[in-house]
Scaffold this active site. Structure first.
Site, PDB file in Angstrom:
ATOM      1  N   ASP A   4       0.875  -1.176   0.000  1.00 11.87           N
ATOM      2  CA  ASP A   4       0.000   0.000   0.000  1.00 11.87           C
ATOM      3  C   ASP A   4       0.916   1.232   0.000  1.00 11.87           C
ATOM      4  OD1 ASP A   4      -2.433   1.537   0.276  1.00 11.87           O
ATOM      5  OD2 ASP A   4      -1.937   1.824   2.383  1.00 11.87           O
ATOM      6  N   SER A   5       0.296   2.384  -0.169  1.00 13.45           N
ATOM      7  CA  SER A   5       1.075   3.620  -0.108  1.00 13.45           C
ATOM      8  C   SER A   5       1.538   3.914   1.320  1.00 13.45           C
ATOM      9  CB  SER A   5       0.226   4.787  -0.607  1.00 13.45           C
ATOM     10  OG  SER A   5      -0.961   4.860   0.158  1.00 13.45           O
ATOM     11  N   CYS A  31      -4.269  -1.713  -1.906  1.00  9.88           N
ATOM     12  CA  CYS A  31      -4.476  -0.292  -2.169  1.00  9.88           C
ATOM     13  C   CYS A  31      -5.434  -0.188  -3.344  1.00  9.88           C
ATOM     14  CB  CYS A  31      -3.135   0.343  -2.510  1.00  9.88           C
ATOM     15  SG  CYS A  31      -3.281   2.057  -3.067  1.00  9.88           S
ATOM     16  N   GLU A  41      -3.020   8.708   8.279  1.00 11.06           N
ATOM     17  CA  GLU A  41      -1.553   8.707   8.342  1.00 11.06           C
ATOM     18  C   GLU A  41      -1.046   9.581   9.495  1.00 11.06           C
ATOM     19  OE1 GLU A  41       0.856   6.990   6.468  1.00 11.06           O
ATOM     20  OE2 GLU A  41      -0.720   5.867   5.441  1.00 11.06           O
ATOM     21  N   CYS A  65     -11.043   2.430  -0.107  1.00  7.81           N
ATOM     22  CA  CYS A  65      -9.665   2.818   0.187  1.00  7.81           C
ATOM     23  C   CYS A  65      -9.282   2.043   1.437  1.00  7.81           C
ATOM     24  CB  CYS A  65      -9.576   4.319   0.439  1.00  7.81           C
ATOM     25  SG  CYS A  65      -7.934   4.835   1.012  1.00  7.81           S
ATOM     26  N   HIS A  83      -7.315   2.671   3.690  1.00  8.04           N
ATOM     27  CA  HIS A  83      -7.164   3.485   4.904  1.00  8.04           C
ATOM     28  C   HIS A  83      -8.510   3.649   5.636  1.00  8.04           C
ATOM     29  CE1 HIS A  83      -3.275   4.640   3.209  1.00  8.04           C
ATOM     30  NE2 HIS A  83      -2.991   5.321   4.308  1.00  8.04           N
TER      31      HIS A  83
END
Ligand code: DGL
Length: 269
Positions: free
Chosen positions: A14-15, A77, A154, A184, A186
Protein backbone atom coordinates in the site's frame (compact mmCIF):
# COMPACT_ATOMS: atom_id res chain seq x y z
CA UNK A 1 4.78 -27.98 10.05
CA UNK A 2 4.46 -25.74 7.03
CA UNK A 3 4.15 -27.22 3.58
CA UNK A 4 6.80 -26.31 1.03
CA UNK A 5 4.38 -23.90 -0.68
CA UNK A 6 3.60 -22.20 2.62
CA UNK A 7 7.22 -21.30 3.15
CA UNK A 8 7.00 -18.74 0.36
CA UNK A 9 5.92 -15.34 1.59
CA UNK A 10 2.94 -13.42 0.28
CA UNK A 11 3.72 -9.84 -0.74
CA UNK A 12 1.32 -7.07 0.24
CA UNK A 13 1.62 -3.37 -0.48
CA UNK A 14 0.00 0.00 0.00
CA UNK A 15 1.08 3.62 -0.11
CA UNK A 16 1.20 3.67 3.69
CA UNK A 17 -0.37 2.08 6.74
CA UNK A 18 -3.84 1.56 5.19
CA UNK A 19 -2.91 -1.82 3.73
CA UNK A 20 -2.28 -3.11 7.25
CA UNK A 21 -6.06 -3.60 7.40
CA UNK A 22 -5.69 -6.08 4.55
CA UNK A 23 -2.59 -7.68 6.07
CA UNK A 24 -4.51 -8.28 9.28
CA UNK A 25 -7.35 -10.00 7.40
CA UNK A 26 -4.84 -12.12 5.44
CA UNK A 27 -3.07 -13.22 8.61
CA UNK A 28 -6.40 -14.32 10.03
CA UNK A 29 -7.18 -16.41 6.94
CA UNK A 30 -3.65 -17.70 6.25
CA UNK A 31 -1.89 -17.57 9.63
CA UNK A 32 0.97 -19.92 8.82
CA UNK A 33 2.26 -17.77 5.97
CA UNK A 34 5.10 -15.28 6.09
CA UNK A 35 4.29 -11.83 4.73
CA UNK A 36 6.36 -9.08 3.13
CA UNK A 37 4.60 -5.74 3.47
CA UNK A 38 5.64 -2.62 1.58
CA UNK A 39 4.40 0.73 2.90
CA UNK A 40 5.49 3.29 0.33
CA UNK A 41 5.36 6.06 2.91
CA UNK A 42 7.84 8.32 1.14
CA UNK A 43 5.34 8.64 -1.73
CA UNK A 44 2.00 8.58 0.13
CA UNK A 45 -0.63 9.67 -0.87
CA UNK A 46 -1.13 7.86 -4.16
CA UNK A 47 -4.69 9.13 -4.43
CA UNK A 48 -3.88 12.49 -5.99
CA UNK A 49 -1.09 11.34 -8.29
CA UNK A 50 -1.49 10.71 -12.02
CA UNK A 51 -2.64 7.20 -12.91
CA UNK A 52 0.50 6.43 -14.95
CA UNK A 53 2.71 7.30 -11.99
CA UNK A 54 0.79 5.06 -9.59
CA UNK A 55 0.86 2.26 -12.15
CA UNK A 56 4.65 2.62 -12.33
CA UNK A 57 4.87 2.41 -8.51
CA UNK A 58 2.79 -0.78 -8.57
CA UNK A 59 5.14 -2.39 -11.10
CA UNK A 60 8.24 -1.40 -9.13
CA UNK A 61 6.89 -2.68 -5.84
CA UNK A 62 5.62 -5.94 -7.31
CA UNK A 63 9.05 -6.53 -8.83
CA UNK A 64 10.70 -5.70 -5.49
CA UNK A 65 8.44 -8.20 -3.69
CA UNK A 66 9.13 -10.89 -6.29
CA UNK A 67 12.88 -10.31 -5.90
CA UNK A 68 12.41 -10.89 -2.16
CA UNK A 69 10.73 -14.23 -2.90
CA UNK A 70 7.00 -13.42 -2.85
CA UNK A 71 5.00 -16.14 -4.56
CA UNK A 72 1.88 -13.96 -4.88
CA UNK A 73 1.11 -10.29 -4.35
CA UNK A 74 -1.94 -8.58 -2.90
CA UNK A 75 -2.29 -4.94 -3.91
CA UNK A 76 -3.72 -3.67 -0.64
CA UNK A 77 -4.48 -0.29 -2.17
CA UNK A 78 -7.53 0.61 -4.20
CA UNK A 79 -5.79 3.44 -6.04
CA UNK A 80 -2.98 1.14 -7.19
CA UNK A 81 -5.43 -1.68 -7.98
CA UNK A 82 -7.52 0.65 -10.13
CA UNK A 83 -4.44 2.04 -11.88
CA UNK A 84 -2.52 -1.15 -12.57
CA UNK A 85 -4.97 -4.02 -12.93
CA UNK A 86 -5.63 -6.08 -14.98
CA UNK A 87 -2.41 -5.32 -16.94
CA UNK A 88 -0.05 -6.05 -14.06
CA UNK A 89 -1.69 -9.39 -13.30
CA UNK A 90 -1.63 -10.37 -16.98
CA UNK A 91 2.06 -9.62 -17.36
CA UNK A 92 3.53 -10.90 -14.09
CA UNK A 93 4.45 -14.57 -13.67
CA UNK A 94 2.85 -14.85 -10.20
CA UNK A 95 -0.76 -14.36 -9.01
CA UNK A 96 -1.63 -10.72 -8.30
CA UNK A 97 -4.86 -9.72 -6.56
CA UNK A 98 -6.37 -6.29 -6.11
CA UNK A 99 -9.04 -5.07 -3.73
CA UNK A 100 -11.63 -3.60 -6.13
CA UNK A 101 -13.21 -6.80 -7.44
CA UNK A 102 -13.67 -8.42 -4.00
CA UNK A 103 -15.28 -5.22 -2.69
CA UNK A 104 -17.71 -5.14 -5.60
CA UNK A 105 -18.63 -8.79 -5.06
CA UNK A 106 -19.24 -8.22 -1.36
CA UNK A 107 -21.46 -5.18 -2.05
CA UNK A 108 -23.50 -7.09 -4.64
CA UNK A 109 -24.21 -9.77 -2.03
CA UNK A 110 -25.21 -7.26 0.65
CA UNK A 111 -27.39 -4.71 -1.11
CA UNK A 112 -31.15 -5.16 -0.95
CA UNK A 113 -32.23 -1.98 -2.75
CA UNK A 114 -29.56 -2.08 -5.47
CA UNK A 115 -28.39 1.43 -4.59
CA UNK A 116 -24.77 1.38 -3.50
CA UNK A 117 -22.26 4.07 -2.52
CA UNK A 118 -18.51 3.99 -2.88
CA UNK A 119 -15.97 6.33 -1.34
CA UNK A 120 -12.28 6.40 -2.18
CA UNK A 121 -9.35 8.55 -3.17
CA UNK A 122 -9.64 10.98 -6.07
CA UNK A 123 -7.62 8.53 -8.24
CA UNK A 124 -9.89 5.56 -7.48
CA UNK A 125 -13.14 7.49 -7.93
CA UNK A 126 -11.98 9.28 -11.10
CA UNK A 127 -10.86 5.95 -12.61
CA UNK A 128 -14.47 4.70 -12.46
CA UNK A 129 -13.13 1.25 -11.49
CA UNK A 130 -15.88 0.67 -8.92
CA UNK A 131 -18.68 2.50 -10.73
CA UNK A 132 -18.16 0.56 -13.99
CA UNK A 133 -18.12 -2.81 -12.27
CA UNK A 134 -21.12 -2.06 -10.06
CA UNK A 135 -23.18 -0.70 -12.95
CA UNK A 136 -22.26 -3.75 -15.03
CA UNK A 137 -23.88 -5.79 -12.25
CA UNK A 138 -27.09 -3.76 -12.59
CA UNK A 139 -26.65 -1.50 -9.51
CA UNK A 140 -27.19 2.23 -9.09
CA UNK A 141 -24.05 3.94 -7.82
CA UNK A 142 -23.20 7.06 -5.85
CA UNK A 143 -19.47 7.80 -5.74
CA UNK A 144 -17.60 10.33 -3.63
CA UNK A 145 -13.88 11.09 -3.43
CA UNK A 146 -12.71 11.80 0.14
CA UNK A 147 -9.15 13.02 -0.41
CA UNK A 148 -8.48 14.23 3.13
CA UNK A 149 -9.31 10.94 4.87
CA UNK A 150 -5.93 9.37 4.07
CA UNK A 151 -4.05 12.25 5.71
CA UNK A 152 -6.12 11.89 8.88
CA UNK A 153 -5.23 8.22 9.14
CA UNK A 154 -1.55 8.71 8.34
CA UNK A 155 -1.47 11.43 11.02
CA UNK A 156 -3.03 9.08 13.58
CA UNK A 157 -6.24 11.17 13.75
CA UNK A 158 -8.72 8.44 12.80
CA UNK A 159 -10.78 8.84 15.96
CA UNK A 160 -10.69 12.63 16.17
CA UNK A 161 -13.30 15.39 16.03
CA UNK A 162 -11.73 16.48 12.74
CA UNK A 163 -12.45 13.03 11.30
CA UNK A 164 -16.10 13.31 12.31
CA UNK A 165 -16.43 16.77 10.73
CA UNK A 166 -14.90 15.56 7.49
CA UNK A 167 -17.07 12.45 7.42
CA UNK A 168 -20.14 14.72 7.59
CA UNK A 169 -18.67 16.93 4.89
CA UNK A 170 -18.20 14.01 2.50
CA UNK A 171 -21.22 11.88 3.35
CA UNK A 172 -24.12 14.10 4.40
CA UNK A 173 -25.30 14.73 0.84
CA UNK A 174 -25.47 11.02 -0.09
CA UNK A 175 -28.66 9.68 -1.66
CA UNK A 176 -30.54 6.82 0.09
CA UNK A 177 -27.96 4.07 -0.47
CA UNK A 178 -28.22 0.89 1.62
CA UNK A 179 -24.58 -0.21 1.21
CA UNK A 180 -21.36 1.80 1.35
CA UNK A 181 -18.06 0.44 0.02
CA UNK A 182 -14.94 1.74 1.74
CA UNK A 183 -12.95 1.93 -1.49
CA UNK A 184 -9.66 2.82 0.19
CA UNK A 185 -7.75 0.57 2.53
CA UNK A 186 -7.16 3.49 4.90
CA UNK A 187 -10.90 3.92 5.49
CA UNK A 188 -11.63 0.86 7.66
CA UNK A 189 -9.59 2.72 10.27
CA UNK A 190 -12.28 5.42 10.14
CA UNK A 191 -15.12 2.91 10.28
CA UNK A 192 -16.38 3.99 13.74
CA UNK A 193 -16.66 7.58 12.59
CA UNK A 194 -18.24 6.65 9.24
CA UNK A 195 -20.67 4.33 11.02
CA UNK A 196 -21.83 7.18 13.27
CA UNK A 197 -22.52 9.34 10.22
CA UNK A 198 -24.29 6.76 8.00
CA UNK A 199 -26.18 5.07 10.83
CA UNK A 200 -26.67 1.40 11.69
CA UNK A 201 -28.95 0.57 8.77
CA UNK A 202 -26.30 1.10 6.06
CA UNK A 203 -24.13 -1.95 5.35
CA UNK A 204 -20.43 -1.06 5.24
CA UNK A 205 -18.13 -3.09 2.99
CA UNK A 206 -14.41 -3.23 3.49
CA UNK A 207 -12.61 -5.25 0.87
CA UNK A 208 -9.95 -6.46 3.34
CA UNK A 209 -11.89 -9.56 4.43
CA UNK A 210 -13.21 -10.18 0.92
CA UNK A 211 -9.75 -10.22 -0.66
CA UNK A 212 -8.33 -12.36 2.17
CA UNK A 213 -11.02 -14.99 1.61
CA UNK A 214 -10.26 -14.99 -2.12
CA UNK A 215 -6.53 -15.52 -1.47
CA UNK A 216 -7.21 -18.36 0.97
CA UNK A 217 -9.53 -20.05 -1.49
CA UNK A 218 -6.86 -19.85 -4.18
CA UNK A 219 -3.70 -20.68 -2.23
CA UNK A 220 -5.27 -22.83 0.46
CA UNK A 221 -4.40 -22.46 4.13
CA UNK A 222 -3.46 -24.93 6.77
CA UNK A 223 -4.17 -24.08 10.42
CA UNK A 224 -1.10 -23.51 12.55
CA UNK A 225 0.09 -26.86 13.85
CA UNK A 226 0.23 -27.17 17.66
CA UNK A 227 3.52 -25.83 18.97
CA UNK A 228 4.16 -23.76 15.84
CA UNK A 229 4.16 -19.97 15.64
CA UNK A 230 2.20 -17.89 13.14
CA UNK A 231 4.19 -16.81 10.10
CA UNK A 232 6.32 -13.70 10.42
CA UNK A 233 5.91 -10.29 8.84
CA UNK A 234 8.65 -8.06 7.48
CA UNK A 235 7.76 -4.46 6.71
CA UNK A 236 9.66 -2.46 4.11
CA UNK A 237 9.05 1.26 4.28
CA UNK A 238 10.34 3.94 1.96
CA UNK A 239 9.80 6.78 4.44
CA UNK A 240 10.80 7.19 8.05
CA UNK A 241 10.68 3.88 9.96
CA UNK A 242 9.99 5.48 13.35
CA UNK A 243 6.94 7.38 12.17
CA UNK A 244 5.63 4.28 10.39
CA UNK A 245 5.99 2.33 13.62
CA UNK A 246 4.26 5.11 15.55
CA UNK A 247 1.25 5.38 13.23
CA UNK A 248 0.93 1.63 12.79
CA UNK A 249 1.01 1.25 16.56
CA UNK A 250 -1.78 3.79 16.98
CA UNK A 251 -4.01 1.88 14.61
CA UNK A 252 -3.64 -1.49 16.23
CA UNK A 253 -0.02 -2.45 16.30
CA UNK A 254 2.56 -3.78 13.96
CA UNK A 255 4.34 -7.05 14.48
CA UNK A 256 7.60 -7.86 12.80
CA UNK A 257 10.77 -6.19 11.70
CA UNK A 258 10.61 -2.79 9.99
CA UNK A 259 13.23 -2.25 7.32
CA UNK A 260 13.84 1.13 5.75
CA UNK A 261 14.55 0.89 2.02
CA UNK A 262 16.04 3.77 0.10
CA UNK A 263 14.65 2.78 -3.26
CA UNK A 264 12.25 0.19 -4.59
CA UNK A 265 13.56 0.50 -8.11
CA UNK A 266 15.73 -2.40 -9.31
CA UNK A 267 19.45 -1.80 -8.88
CA UNK A 268 21.06 -0.78 -12.17
CA UNK A 269 23.82 -3.25 -13.14
N1 DGL B 1 -4.90 3.20 0.87
C1 DGL B 1 -4.87 3.52 -0.50
C2 DGL B 1 -6.10 3.12 -1.27
O1 DGL B 1 -6.68 2.12 -0.92
C3 DGL B 1 -4.22 4.76 -0.99
C4 DGL B 1 -4.36 6.02 -0.24
C5 DGL B 1 -3.44 7.08 -0.82
O2 DGL B 1 -2.24 6.86 -0.81
O3 DGL B 1 -3.95 8.10 -1.31
O4 DGL B 1 -6.49 3.75 -2.23
Amino acid sequence: MRTEAEQHPIGVFDSGVGGLTVLKALRKELPARDYLYVGDTARVPYGRKPREMVEQFAWEITQFLMDKGAEAVVIACNTASAASLPRLADEMPIPIWGVVEPGVNAACKLTRTGHVGVIGTRGTIDSGAYQDRLRARGLRVWAQACPLFVHLVEEGLAESEEAELLAHHYLDARPPIDTLILGCTHYPLLENVIRRVVGPETAIVSSAEAVATMVRETLGAAPIAPGHQPGKVTHFVTGDAASYRHTAHQIGGVEGEIVKVDSLAPAVA
